[in-house]
Design a protein around this motif. Structure first.
Motif, mmCIF file in Angstrom:
data_model
loop_
_atom_site.group_PDB
_atom_site.id
_atom_site.type_symbol
_atom_site.label_atom_id
_atom_site.label_comp_id
_atom_site.label_asym_id
_atom_site.label_seq_id
_atom_site.Cartn_x
_atom_site.Cartn_y
_atom_site.Cartn_z
ATOM 1 N N ALA A 14 12.289 34.765 4.988
ATOM 2 C CA ALA A 14 11.144 36.267 4.949
ATOM 3 C C ALA A 14 9.990 35.065 6.032
ATOM 4 C CB ALA A 14 10.311 36.161 3.867
ATOM 5 N N GLN A 15 10.340 35.830 7.064
ATOM 6 C CA GLN A 15 9.106 34.726 7.991
ATOM 7 C C GLN A 15 7.703 34.254 7.187
ATOM 8 O OE1 GLN A 15 7.096 36.941 11.405
ATOM 9 N NE2 GLN A 15 7.398 35.339 13.006
ATOM 10 N N TYR A 16 6.719 35.584 6.921
ATOM 11 C CA TYR A 16 5.968 34.728 5.638
ATOM 12 C C TYR A 16 5.733 35.276 4.666
ATOM 13 C CZ TYR A 16 3.463 35.878 10.471
ATOM 14 O OH TYR A 16 3.482 35.760 12.177
ATOM 15 N N SER A 17 5.524 34.584 3.958
ATOM 16 C CA SER A 17 6.290 34.184 2.402
ATOM 17 C C SER A 17 4.992 34.157 1.572
ATOM 18 C CB SER A 17 7.159 33.527 1.989
ATOM 19 O OG SER A 17 7.295 32.411 2.513
ATOM 20 N N PRO A 58 11.200 46.292 -0.405
ATOM 21 C CA PRO A 58 10.926 45.295 -1.208
ATOM 22 C C PRO A 58 11.285 43.755 -0.548
ATOM 23 C CG PRO A 58 12.860 46.556 -1.634
ATOM 24 C CD PRO A 58 11.936 46.939 -0.119
ATOM 25 N N ASP A 59 12.167 43.561 0.536
ATOM 26 C CA ASP A 59 12.503 42.294 1.221
ATOM 27 C C ASP A 59 11.027 41.893 1.276
ATOM 28 O OD1 ASP A 59 12.342 44.201 2.858
ATOM 29 O OD2 ASP A 59 14.862 43.236 3.858
ATOM 30 N N GLY A 60 10.134 42.512 1.766
ATOM 31 C CA GLY A 60 9.107 42.606 2.768
ATOM 32 C C GLY A 60 8.349 43.432 4.000
ATOM 33 N N GLY A 61 9.659 44.234 4.361
ATOM 34 C CA GLY A 61 9.984 44.459 5.283
ATOM 35 C C GLY A 61 9.119 43.912 6.850
ATOM 36 N N LEU A 62 9.470 45.081 8.180
ATOM 37 C CA LEU A 62 9.366 44.132 9.057
ATOM 38 C C LEU A 62 7.778 43.079 9.079
ATOM 39 C CD1 LEU A 62 11.131 46.449 9.751
ATOM 40 C CD2 LEU A 62 9.827 46.633 12.263
ATOM 41 N N ASN A 81 5.908 41.559 -1.586
ATOM 42 C CA ASN A 81 6.993 41.215 -1.566
ATOM 43 C C ASN A 81 7.820 40.265 -0.921
ATOM 44 O OD1 ASN A 81 6.458 43.636 -3.269
ATOM 45 N ND2 ASN A 81 7.616 44.968 -1.913
ATOM 46 N N GLY A 82 7.399 39.978 0.333
ATOM 47 C CA GLY A 82 7.816 38.399 1.198
ATOM 48 C C GLY A 82 7.806 37.840 0.061
ATOM 49 N N ALA A 83 6.962 37.027 -0.938
ATOM 50 C CA ALA A 83 6.248 35.931 -1.588
ATOM 51 C C ALA A 83 7.409 35.922 -2.285
ATOM 52 C CB ALA A 83 4.674 36.139 -2.385
ATOM 53 N N LYS A 84 8.681 36.750 -2.968
ATOM 54 C CA LYS A 84 9.199 36.808 -3.626
ATOM 55 C C LYS A 84 10.743 36.659 -2.399
ATOM 56 C CE LYS A 84 7.239 39.593 -6.717
ATOM 57 N NZ LYS A 84 7.421 38.710 -8.227
ATOM 58 N N ASN A 85 10.514 36.297 -1.749
ATOM 59 C CA ASN A 85 11.585 36.290 -0.457
ATOM 60 C C ASN A 85 11.551 35.237 -0.097
ATOM 61 O OD1 ASN A 85 13.771 37.127 1.171
ATOM 62 N ND2 ASN A 85 12.996 38.342 2.258
ATOM 63 N N PRO A 86 10.871 34.033 -0.347
ATOM 64 C CA PRO A 86 10.742 33.016 0.819
ATOM 65 C C PRO A 86 12.096 32.031 1.616
ATOM 66 C CG PRO A 86 11.015 32.066 -1.966
ATOM 67 C CD PRO A 86 11.199 33.307 -2.113
ATOM 68 N N GLU A 87 12.596 32.693 0.880
ATOM 69 C CA GLU A 87 14.380 31.689 1.535
ATOM 70 C C GLU A 87 14.742 32.447 2.969
ATOM 71 O OE1 GLU A 87 16.214 34.841 -0.635
ATOM 72 O OE2 GLU A 87 14.319 33.604 -1.179
ATOM 73 N N GLU A 96 22.116 40.930 -6.162
ATOM 74 C CA GLU A 96 22.036 40.096 -5.870
ATOM 75 C C GLU A 96 20.664 39.395 -5.211
ATOM 76 O OE1 GLU A 96 25.070 39.472 -3.423
ATOM 77 O OE2 GLU A 96 26.824 39.889 -5.225
ATOM 78 N N ALA A 97 20.116 40.238 -5.349
ATOM 79 C CA ALA A 97 18.455 40.210 -4.805
ATOM 80 C C ALA A 97 17.225 38.901 -5.457
ATOM 81 C CB ALA A 97 17.449 41.372 -4.438
ATOM 82 N N GLY A 98 17.476 38.483 -6.939
ATOM 83 C CA GLY A 98 16.683 37.411 -7.249
ATOM 84 C C GLY A 98 15.343 37.856 -7.350
ATOM 85 N N ALA A 99 14.064 37.441 -7.693
ATOM 86 C CA ALA A 99 13.108 37.769 -7.848
ATOM 87 C C ALA A 99 12.976 39.144 -7.481
ATOM 88 C CB ALA A 99 11.832 36.404 -8.005
ATOM 89 N N ARG A 100 13.778 39.796 -6.830
ATOM 90 C CA ARG A 100 12.146 41.012 -6.376
ATOM 91 C C ARG A 100 14.080 42.338 -6.205
ATOM 92 N NH1 ARG A 100 14.505 38.676 -2.357
ATOM 93 N NH2 ARG A 100 16.430 39.583 -0.440
#
Length: 394
Positions: free
Chosen positions: A182-185, A329-333, A174-180, A358-362
Motif C-alpha cells: 500500500a502507498q499509505y500504510s 480490505p487492502d485499503g482501496g484506492l 486497512n492499508g496499515a495491514k498491507n504495508p508491503e 493468502e491476505a495475511g493480517a487482513r
C-alpha cells in the motif's frame, strides 16, 4: 445478445508491485516485476507459455510495444485504455479471447507512472467536445456529491461528513495491514482527518485517493484447464462493463446522488452470477473509492445499502473488516494508491489473495464470493466495470 462467461474463465496466477512514489523505478521495471511475479505464482510456467498479452495504461505507453520491449516477448500485445477502468478492461478482453478458444493462456498487465509525469494528477488530453463537459478538477467535481446526497435523502451534512471520515479512517486502517504494497500504510486518527486542509468543498486531502506508480498482472486460462496450473484458481462468475452516454452533467435536475452506469452494470453482473442479495451473498468487495463520497454512493448503487441508508451503515461499521460485508480490505484506492492503468487489476489481486487465504493480517474468514468494481470518468459520464469471482465452480 450478450452471453455469460460464468465458470468459463479462471485466474491461475497474479502479481502486484508496491504502489507509491517510486521515483527510482521505471514503467518497464514495474511491468517486469508484476508480470514475473504472476508467472512465478504458477509452478512450472514460463513467459513462453503466455500466448497473448493485454496491456493497460493511460499515459505510460502507446500501442503494445512498451510491454513487448520490457518483457522481451514476440507475442500479440493489445493496448487497452478505458480511463481509470483500463486495467479491468484489459482483464475483460483477455478473458474474451481465452473463452473464445483463440488462446490457451493470456496475461493482462496494467501499469502507470504518474509521479514522473510532471503533473500531480492524471496526464490526459481531452478531445474537443460540445462544451457540456465539466471544466473543473476531479476533486471539485466530486466535492458536489456530499451536498447532492444530503439534498436527495434529507441527511444532515454533519452526518454525511461523519460517514466520509469513517471511510477515510477505515481504508487507512486497512492499508496499515498491507504495508508491503500500500502507498499509505499508517492509521490516521479521525480527528486528524476532520482537521485536514480542504482541497475542494468539504473534501480534505484524506478524502482523495493517492496519485501513485504501480503495476499488476493476471494470468487467465479456461476454467476446465485451471487445475493443470494451480490447486487454488479463482473463477469468474459474472462480468459487465457499461459506458454511459455522458449527458449527466448537462441534464437538468441531475442530482449525482447515484451513478446510473454503476446500477446498470451491477444488474448485468449480478444476473450472470446469480446474485439477488449482494449484501448477504458476497463476502467482500473492492470498489473504486477515488474519493470518499464515491464509496458511500457506491454502497447503494451496488445494493449493499438501501437508498439513503449508506451513510448510517458506514458509520455503524457494516463495511469494516469485521462488518457485515468487508469493503476495500487492502485499503482501496484511498490508501493503496491509484496508478490508473493498474488499479482495476490491483482490485482483482486482492480478491485473488483473499479467496486463496493468502491476505495475511487482513485475511477474511472463509470468503466465498468477491466483487471488484472499477470505473472511470466523472459523475454523469462514467465507464463502470464489475467482476464477480469465486473459489469454486458451480
Amino acid at each position: 445478445m450478450t452471453r455469460s462467461l460464468r465458470d468459463r474463465i479462471a485466474i491461475v496466477g497474479m502479481g502486484c508491485t508496491k504502489f507509491g512514489e517510486l521515483w527510482d523505478t521505471s514503467a518497464d521495471d514495474l511491468v517486469i516485476e508484476a508480470a514475473h511475479d504472476a508467472i512465478a505464482s504458477v509452478p512450472g510456467l514460463t513467459k513462453d507459455d503466455i500466448d497473448a498479452y493485454w496491456y493497460s495504461t493511460l499515459a505510460s505507453g502507446h500501442a503494445g510495444l512498451p510491454l513487448a520491449k520490457a518483457l522481451k516477448v514476440e507475442r500479440p500485445v493489445t493496448h487497452v485504455e478505458n480511463f481509470c477502468a483500463s486495467g479491468s478492461d484489459a482483464f475483460r478482453n483477455a478473458a474474451f479471447a481465452v473463452a473464445a478458444g483463440v488462446y490457451d493462456v493470456a496475461m493482462a498487465v496494467g501499469v502507470e507512472k504518474l509521479k514522473d509525469s510532471g503533473y500531480s494528477g492524471l496526464t490526459v488530453h481531452e478531445p474537443p467536445g460540445n462544451n457540456t463537459a465539466s471544466e473543473v478538477s476531479p476533486p471539485a467535481t466530486y466535492a458536489l456529491l456530499p451536498s447532492a446526497y444530503s439534498r436527495a435523502y434529507g441527511v444532515a451534512p454533519g452526518d454525511v461528513r461523519q460517514a466520509l471520515t469513517h471511510i477515510a479512517w477505515r481504508n487507512h486502517a486497512n492499508g496499515a495491514k498491507n504495508p508491503e504494497r500500500a502507498q499509505y500504510s499508517s492509521i490516521v486518527p479521525k480527528e486528524r482527518i476532520e482537521q485536514a486542509p480542504k482541497v475542494a468543498g468539504d473534501l480534505s486531502v484524506f478524502d482523495c485517493s493517492g496519485v501513485a506508480d504501480g503495476a499488476a498482472a493476471a494470468i487467465i486460462v479456461r476454467a476446465e484447464d485451471a487445475l493443470k496450473y494451480t490447486d487454488k484458481p479463482i473463477y469468474l462468475k459474472g462480468m459487465a462493463l457499461h459506458a454511459g452516454m455522458s449527458n449527466g452533467a448537462a441534464t437538468a435536475g441531475e442530482q449525482h446522488a447515484s451513478f446510473p452506469e454503476v446500477v446498470a452494470c451491477a444488474a448485468r453482473a449480478y444476473a450472470e452470477a446469480g446474485i439477488t442479495d449482494p449484501r448477504r451473498q458476497l463476502s467482500m468487495a473492492e470498489v473504486h473509492d477515488c474519493f470518499t463520497p464515491t464509496e458511500m454512493i457506491l454502497m447503494e448503487d451496488l445494493g449493499f445499502s438501501g437508498r439513503g441508508q449508506a451513510w448510517q451503515d458506514v458509520i455503524n461499521g457494516d463495511f469494516d473488516l469485521d462488518g457485515v460485508l468487508a469493503v476495500n480490505p487492502d485499503g482501496g484506492l484511498k490508501s493503496f494508491g491509484h496508478p490508473v492503468g493498474a488499479s482495476g487489476l490491483r482490485m482483482i489481486f486482492e480478491l485473488w489473495l483473499q479467496l486463496r487465504g493468502e491476505a495475511g493480517a487482513r485475511q477474511l474468514a472463509d470468503p466465498r464470493l468477491a466483487l471488484s468494481h472499477n470505473m472511470g470518468g466523472m459523475p454523469g459520464e462514467f465507464i463502470s466495470f464489475i467482476g464477480i469471482f469465486g473459489k469454486e465452480l458451480g
